[in-house]
Design an enzyme around this catalytic site. Structure first.
Site, short mmCIF file in Angstrom:
data_model
loop_
_atom_site.label_atom_id
_atom_site.label_comp_id
_atom_site.label_asym_id
_atom_site.label_seq_id
_atom_site.Cartn_x
_atom_site.Cartn_y
_atom_site.Cartn_z
N ARG A 21 40.97 5.28 -4.89
CA ARG A 21 40.32 5.70 -6.13
C ARG A 21 40.31 7.23 -6.22
O ARG A 21 39.28 7.87 -6.39
CB ARG A 21 38.90 5.15 -6.17
CG ARG A 21 38.44 4.92 -7.61
CD ARG A 21 37.22 4.08 -7.68
NE ARG A 21 36.88 3.85 -9.07
CZ ARG A 21 36.07 2.92 -9.49
NH1 ARG A 21 35.52 2.12 -8.65
NH2 ARG A 21 35.79 2.78 -10.77
N CYS A 22 41.50 7.77 -6.09
CA CYS A 22 41.61 9.21 -5.89
C CYS A 22 43.01 9.65 -6.25
O CYS A 22 43.97 8.96 -5.95
CB CYS A 22 41.34 9.49 -4.42
SG CYS A 22 41.87 11.09 -3.86
N GLU B 213 38.61 7.38 -11.34
CA GLU B 213 38.23 7.77 -9.99
C GLU B 213 37.18 8.86 -9.94
O GLU B 213 36.65 9.16 -8.87
CB GLU B 213 39.47 8.22 -9.25
CG GLU B 213 40.13 9.39 -9.87
CD GLU B 213 41.57 9.50 -9.42
OE1 GLU B 213 42.04 10.62 -9.31
OE2 GLU B 213 42.19 8.47 -9.19
N GLN C 280 49.88 -2.96 -7.28
CA GLN C 280 49.46 -2.01 -8.30
C GLN C 280 50.65 -1.32 -8.96
O GLN C 280 50.48 -0.58 -9.92
CB GLN C 280 48.55 -0.93 -7.68
CG GLN C 280 47.23 -1.46 -7.17
CD GLN C 280 46.35 -0.40 -6.53
OE1 GLN C 280 45.84 -0.62 -5.44
NE2 GLN C 280 46.16 0.73 -7.18
#
Ligand code: CDP
Length: 790
Positions: A372-373, A742, A225
């Protein structure tokens, strides 16, 4: 059917705010995506890892003989072999700790990587891995952070400080907060646990490392990522000059934070390729993914809120114990050991607040990834949204009224929070009121009252979360010293199409589409003809990658700014072509025209051709720009979510009857993509609330090693999602956009849990820790001392 996210209410736009179909999808739908497993190189070998069955044990001996005797096995690497190359340990993210690549001396968690077997095929490598004979001397494990606190068993004897305590972090005013809570008319205190869970992307992690002895270049095809950050880390750790390292992150089958860290499998494969001079590939199994790569959450939060008897909050205190596993490998920016947990005051105007956190080592896999944060924002949102629900219950007040009474008001923005953030914008009242209207809140409460009279358990749960995303301003944010800016490079070709490269890396978020839309909007070009490329460190400008909803706030801004640089140059070319002074040329209606003369206008396409065929005298030919964007602040997306559930008191089954998500992410680039992001994130939030937990038994065994034990919802379990939006643009972002990826994962768990607790309220049940499995709910109903008649 779900309602669609409404386009940003702005004048008719050229490319932005439109639900353009995803440019990447024809490739994916037709099976032409290129994922890591699709890459094969001549002479390629495979690597397979040997894992420890023990959570805590001394390694007495490793015997490679039987494995090496298997035909096709080329090498077996152990921690001691890596130590000879100074690769036995690697630094963790913050740089405050280090992490074993292959175990040396002892293992610290079940499934820890102990050796790597390199062979001519994947199957041979896997079979031979089972023949590596490791003799262990088991040690007592420490399986939870509260046990770890007493330091009776010291896990990390490699560290100078002989304690399991990793760090203490705090922010806010302790004495003032304690005093305010003590003086409050009403207060609540609850231990709220956000359980250990796992991002579990459908595609697990992997690498194909290719050291070319002829060129001296190491090419790493990597599920990454953050390809540039990984290139820099590899260079720093190995000493290989950065120009000799090429990271290619191909199409990714999901990431969710799981593909940010550096894992032992990557290092062993790369080391093997360097030593052997041939390509080496490793793709982890699902079990390896769930047991050894970055977990998320595992925060044990004591939440206290004080309030006046009419419901005005007076103070918030949250004290957290965090389980970090065997190494402090949490993926957080350097200055934020507990991530952005300071957002824990949420959407509410607390006069004072204090939060502290103590992190501990345990015999569990390391991690603490931002699943996702935006770095612990999910845990913080869950804590405050559950806390406010408990307070409403204690005050006997409707939870929506309590929220409306305590929200930061729109005229208070920019709002300095008591824990150090400056919220950029929002209108929390508008968004919650819209949600209450859309779901028909009053009617639902009436229906609930009738059902309660009949003994039926119906619940309505609200979550009105605020996030801090877009890491981040370089004065505060860095990872291993690298500032968290991001970048874009745009080259407009002579015929008016373009290539756009960014330092981010999509894992399914649709950057190939939305990035083209931003540039097309700024330049008046066709988004279909702007090719977006990410993930190749040889071509993309340097950026910190995609996680924590930072792409739109940071790279999205860089794209707008690079486009504007191009526009400024184009204005000079237009002036030359229109035979006007530069100051007399204006950008109107996606064209350059002489002021007030629409018939003297040129399109960007015409200007692009001139940039290569008829450039202005004394000007540089060509039409391209690069921009590195250092954001002045984070962006603060928010939302109002409402869940409606029915609980079966006989079986504990929860049916999510309705779920409405209203999100405010400022200016929307692509409403359809935003809606897709929200559907996906809500589904993950649903799974976390009801199904998912990585559980260790008291001996330190991981009980969730595959998808029959770690459940992923299918379309059968997933509720129907209703979505809508409000729009308060970010005042400091060039196009007013905030992140959104997110938000649904951050905001939804509290709505689900609040709804179930609301359903169980007549039974006197106030809190159950996630996941709210049927069994837990059924037990709570059974054990309830409530007065509800059957
Ligand atoms: O960093 P990540 O890409 O995961 O998250 P994001 O910046 O929130 O973006 C997720 C997707 O939603 C991207 O394709 C964005 O461009 C899109 N998006 C949008 O269309 N409008 C916004 N205001 C925010 C995101």
């Amino acid at each position: 059917m779900s309602t669609t996210i409404e386009p940003t209410p702005t004048p008719e736009r050229h490319a932005m705010g439109k639900s353009m179909k995803r440019k990447e999808d024809p490739r994916f739908i037709r099976g032409h995506g290129r994922y890591l497993d699709d890459f094969t190189l001549p002479g390629m070998l495979w690597m397979s890892l040997v894992h420890s069955p023990y959570p805590h044990a001394r390694i007495v001996k490793i015997d490679k003989t039987a494995a090496l005797a298997v035909p096709g096995v080329v090498a077996v690497l152990t921690g001691e072999d890596l130590a000879a190359h100074n690769l036995a340990w690697i630094p963790t993210f913050h740089g405050y700790d280090k992490q074993m690549v292959l175990a040396v001396g002892k293992v610290l968690y079940q499934y820890q990587e102990v050796a790597g077997v390199i062979a001519s095929s994947r199957e041979i490598a896997q079979d031979a891995a089972e023949l590596v004979d490791v003799e262990y001397e088991p040690l007592d494990p420490v399986v939870n952070p509260f046990q770890s606190r007493d330091d009776k068993i010291i896990l990390r004897d490699d560290r100078e400080n002989k304690t399991n305590h990793i760090y203490h972090w705090e922010v806010g005013k302790r004495e003032e907060t304690d005093a305010a809570i003590a003086a409050s008319d009403v207060s609540i205190k609850e231990r709220i646990v956000f359980q250990r869970c796992h991002p579990a992307p459908l595609e697990p992690c992997g690498i194909l490392a290719d050291m070319n002895p002829a060129t001296g270049r190491l090419t790493l095809y990597l599920t990454s990522q953050a390809p540039h950050a990984h290139r820099t880390v590899v260079s720093l750790v190995t000493g290989i000059p950065e120009d000799k390292i090429h990271v290619i992150s191909p199409d990714l089958g999901g990431g969710f934070g799981n593909k940010v860290p550096v894992y032992p499998g990557y290092v062993v494969s790369a080391a093997a390729s360097v030593v052997l001079g041939v390509p080496v590939k490793w793709i982890e199994t699902r079990t390896e993914n769930l047991t050894t790569t970055g977990f998320a959450r595992d925060y044990h939060m004591d939440v206290e809120i004080g309030a006046s008897k009419d419901g005005r909050v007076t103070a918030l205190k949250v004290a957290t114990v965090a389980d970090h596993g065997a190494f402090d490998a949490a993926a957080d920016p350097t200055k934020y050991p507990a991530g952005l947990f300071g957002i824990v005051t949420g959407s509410y105007d607390f006069p004072t607040a204090f939060t502290e956190l103590d992190a501990y080592f345990t015999n569990k896999a390391p991690g603490g990834v931002a699943y996702r944060c935006s770095f612990r924002v999910t845990e913080a949102s869950f804590a405050i949204e559950r806390g406010m629900e408990l307070l409403a219950r204690k005050l006997n007040m409707d939870p929506s009224e309590l929220r409306l009474l305590n929200f930061v008001k729109k005229e208070q923005f920019p709002y300095p929070s008591p824990l150090g953030f400056v919220y950029d914008s929002g209108d929390y009242h508008m968004t919650l009121r819209k949600a209450l209207d859309m779901i028909g809140y009053e009617d639902l409460r009436k229906e609930q009252a009738q059902k309660r009279e009949r003994g039926e358990l119906m619940g309505i749960g609200i979550s009105t979360f605020t996030e801090a995303v877009g890491a981040g301003p370089s004065k505060h944010f860095d990872i291993m010293g690298i500032k968290m800016f991001d970048s874009a490079e745009i080259r407009v070709h002579p015929t008016g199409s373009a290539i756009l490269r960014a330092g981010t890396k999509s894992q399914g978020q649709g950057h190939e589409t939305t990035w083209a839309q931003i540039a097309a909007e700024e330049l008046g070009l066709d988004p279909q003809n702007i090719m977006v490329e990410e993930g190749d460190t040889d071509t993309a400008p340097y950026g910190l990658g995609t996680y924590a909803s930072r792409s739109t706030p940071v790279a999205g801004a860089a794209i707008a700014m690079a486009s504007r640089k191009i526009r400024e140059k184009a204005r000079k070319i237009a002036a030359h072509l229109l035979e006007a002074a530069v100051d007399d040329v204006e950008w109107t209606n996606y064209k350059f025209q002489v002021k007030g003369q629409p018939d003297h206008a040129l399109t960007m396409q015409e200007i692009a051709f001139a940039a290569y065929t008829n450039p202005a005298p004394d000007s540089e030919p060509g039409l391209e720009a690069t921009y590195y964007y250092d954001p002045p602040n984070l962006t603060f997306p928010y939302g109002a979510y409402i869940a409606v559930v029915d609980v079966d008191r006989e079986t504990g089954a929860v049916k999510v009857r309705r779920f409405l998500a209203i999100d405010d992410c400022g200016t929307v680039i692509n409403p359809m993509i935003v809606e897709g992001q929200i559907h996906g994130g809500l589904t993950e939030g649903f799974a976390i609330a009801f199904m998912q937990e990585i559980v260790y038994d008291e001996s330190g065994n991981n009980l969730n090693t595959n998808f029959t034990e770690y459940l992923v919802p299918t379309s059968l379990e997933t509720p129907h999602w209703e979505t809508s939006s409000t729009c308060t643009p970010s005042p400091h972002h060039p196009i007013g956009a905030k992140g959104v990826g997110e938000s649904p994962n951050v905001g939804s768990p509290a709505a689900f849990v609040n709804a179930v607790m609301d359903a169980l309220a007549p039974l006197g049940v106030t809190h159950i820790d996630m996941p709210l499995t049927r069994e837990k709910v059924w037990r709570a109903v059974r054990d309830a001392k409530g007065t509800l008649s059957a």
